[in-house]
Scaffold this motif. Sequence first.
Motif, short mmCIF file in Angstrom:
data_model
loop_
_atom_site.label_atom_id
_atom_site.label_comp_id
_atom_site.label_asym_id
_atom_site.label_seq_id
_atom_site.Cartn_x
_atom_site.Cartn_y
_atom_site.Cartn_z
N LEU A 1 -2.05 5.93 -0.38
CA LEU A 1 -1.15 5.40 0.66
C LEU A 1 -0.55 6.56 1.44
CD1 LEU A 1 0.55 2.74 -1.63
CD2 LEU A 1 -1.30 2.38 0.03
N ARG A 2 -0.78 6.57 2.74
CA ARG A 2 -0.32 7.69 3.58
C ARG A 2 0.71 7.29 4.61
NH1 ARG A 2 -2.89 11.62 1.32
NH2 ARG A 2 -5.12 11.58 0.99
N THR A 3 0.81 5.99 4.90
CA THR A 3 1.77 5.55 5.91
C THR A 3 2.53 4.33 5.39
OG1 THR A 3 0.28 3.97 6.98
CG2 THR A 3 0.20 6.27 7.78
N LYS A 4 3.66 4.06 6.02
CA LYS A 4 4.44 2.89 5.64
C LYS A 4 3.64 1.62 5.90
CE LYS A 4 8.89 0.64 6.32
NZ LYS A 4 10.16 0.63 7.03
N ALA A 5 2.86 1.61 6.97
CA ALA A 5 2.03 0.44 7.28
C ALA A 5 1.01 0.19 6.17
CB ALA A 5 1.33 0.63 8.62
N GLU A 6 0.44 1.25 5.59
CA GLU A 6 -0.51 1.08 4.48
C GLU A 6 0.19 0.54 3.24
OE1 GLU A 6 -2.27 4.94 4.08
OE2 GLU A 6 -3.65 4.63 5.76
N VAL A 7 1.40 1.02 2.99
CA VAL A 7 2.19 0.52 1.86
C VAL A 7 2.44 -0.98 2.04
CG1 VAL A 7 4.44 0.63 0.69
CG2 VAL A 7 3.29 2.75 1.40
N GLU A 8 2.88 -1.36 3.23
CA GLU A 8 3.19 -2.76 3.49
C GLU A 8 1.94 -3.62 3.45
OE1 GLU A 8 5.45 -2.54 7.11
OE2 GLU A 8 7.29 -2.01 6.03
N ALA A 9 0.81 -3.09 3.91
CA ALA A 9 -0.45 -3.85 3.87
C ALA A 9 -0.87 -4.12 2.42
CB ALA A 9 -1.55 -3.10 4.61
N LEU A 10 -0.68 -3.13 1.55
CA LEU A 10 -1.03 -3.33 0.14
C LEU A 10 -0.09 -4.34 -0.51
CD1 LEU A 10 -2.72 -2.75 -2.33
CD2 LEU A 10 -1.34 -0.69 -2.73
N ILE A 11 1.19 -4.27 -0.19
CA ILE A 11 2.14 -5.24 -0.71
C ILE A 11 1.76 -6.64 -0.25
CG2 ILE A 11 4.54 -6.04 -0.59
CD1 ILE A 11 5.31 -3.02 -0.48
N GLN A 12 1.39 -6.77 1.00
CA GLN A 12 0.99 -8.07 1.53
C GLN A 12 -0.29 -8.56 0.85
OE1 GLN A 12 0.58 -8.19 5.77
NE2 GLN A 12 0.50 -10.41 5.83
N GLN A 13 -1.22 -7.66 0.60
CA GLN A 13 -2.46 -8.03 -0.08
C GLN A 13 -2.18 -8.50 -1.51
OE1 GLN A 13 -5.35 -4.85 -0.27
NE2 GLN A 13 -6.83 -6.08 -1.39
N LEU A 14 -1.26 -7.82 -2.19
CA LEU A 14 -0.93 -8.19 -3.57
C LEU A 14 -0.18 -9.52 -3.65
CD1 LEU A 14 0.17 -4.69 -4.88
CD2 LEU A 14 -1.79 -6.02 -5.72
N GLU A 15 0.65 -9.78 -2.66
CA GLU A 15 1.51 -10.97 -2.65
C GLU A 15 2.43 -10.95 -3.88
OE1 GLU A 15 -1.61 -13.94 -2.45
OE2 GLU A 15 -1.20 -14.20 -0.30
N ASP A 16 3.21 -12.01 -4.02
CA ASP A 16 4.18 -12.09 -5.12
C ASP A 16 3.51 -11.98 -6.49
OD1 ASP A 16 6.30 -12.35 -3.37
OD2 ASP A 16 6.37 -14.53 -3.52
N VAL A 17 2.43 -12.74 -6.69
CA VAL A 17 1.81 -12.77 -8.02
C VAL A 17 1.20 -11.42 -8.39
CG1 VAL A 17 1.43 -15.26 -8.07
CG2 VAL A 17 -0.34 -13.78 -7.11
N GLY A 18 0.64 -10.73 -7.41
CA GLY A 18 0.09 -9.40 -7.67
C GLY A 18 1.17 -8.39 -7.98
N MET A 19 2.25 -8.43 -7.21
CA MET A 19 3.37 -7.50 -7.45
C MET A 19 3.99 -7.75 -8.83
SD MET A 19 3.70 -5.16 -5.19
CE MET A 19 5.33 -4.55 -5.63
N GLU A 20 4.11 -9.01 -9.21
CA GLU A 20 4.65 -9.31 -10.55
C GLU A 20 3.76 -8.71 -11.63
OE1 GLU A 20 5.13 -13.56 -10.82
OE2 GLU A 20 6.59 -13.58 -9.18
N ALA A 21 2.44 -8.87 -11.49
CA ALA A 21 1.51 -8.32 -12.47
C ALA A 21 1.57 -6.79 -12.49
CB ALA A 21 0.09 -8.80 -12.16
N VAL A 22 1.65 -6.18 -11.31
CA VAL A 22 1.72 -4.71 -11.23
C VAL A 22 2.99 -4.21 -11.89
CG1 VAL A 22 2.00 -2.76 -9.64
CG2 VAL A 22 0.25 -4.49 -9.20
N MET A 23 4.13 -4.81 -11.57
CA MET A 23 5.39 -4.35 -12.16
C MET A 23 5.39 -4.52 -13.68
SD MET A 23 8.32 -5.22 -9.34
CE MET A 23 7.83 -6.88 -8.91
N ALA A 24 4.87 -5.64 -14.16
CA ALA A 24 4.81 -5.85 -15.61
C ALA A 24 3.86 -4.84 -16.26
CB ALA A 24 4.35 -7.28 -15.91
N GLY A 25 2.72 -4.58 -15.61
CA GLY A 25 1.77 -3.61 -16.15
C GLY A 25 2.30 -2.19 -16.17
#
Length: 128
Positions: A85-109
């Motif tokens: 991740l090199r830009t804020k836009a890339e960070v936000e794009a990954l967060i959007q790709q993960l969505e809530d369920v992905g972020m929950e799994a990532v944080m738990a992992g």
Amino acid sequence: MAKVSNVKTSAQSAGATQELIAAASAEHIVTDASGRVITLRKPGILAQYRLIDALGNSARNEVYVGMVMPVLFVAQIDNAPISPLRTKAEVEALIQQLEDVGMEAVMAGVKEHFGKADAEAEAESVKK
């Protein structure tokens, strides 16, 4: 005769070094509620500094940084590699790709496999 303790042989040091390298490159798999397989890998310290740089003024917001720090651990989603991740836009794009369920799994992992009780503590360590 003198007793010497806490001296490591070169073989012991090499073994310890290899253990550290293996731990640093270890990958862990989590599956989110939608069935996506997410591979997690501990980011290097430089990746953390680069994230703070990429976030710009948003890096001043500790809550925001704490919320985005776990995305640095995402190495793959369904075997598709995630570029650094090199830009804020890339960070936000990954967060959007993960969505809530992905972020929950990532944080738990991250918490389970990398021992971070909370992402904010890691964000604080980057700032120091």
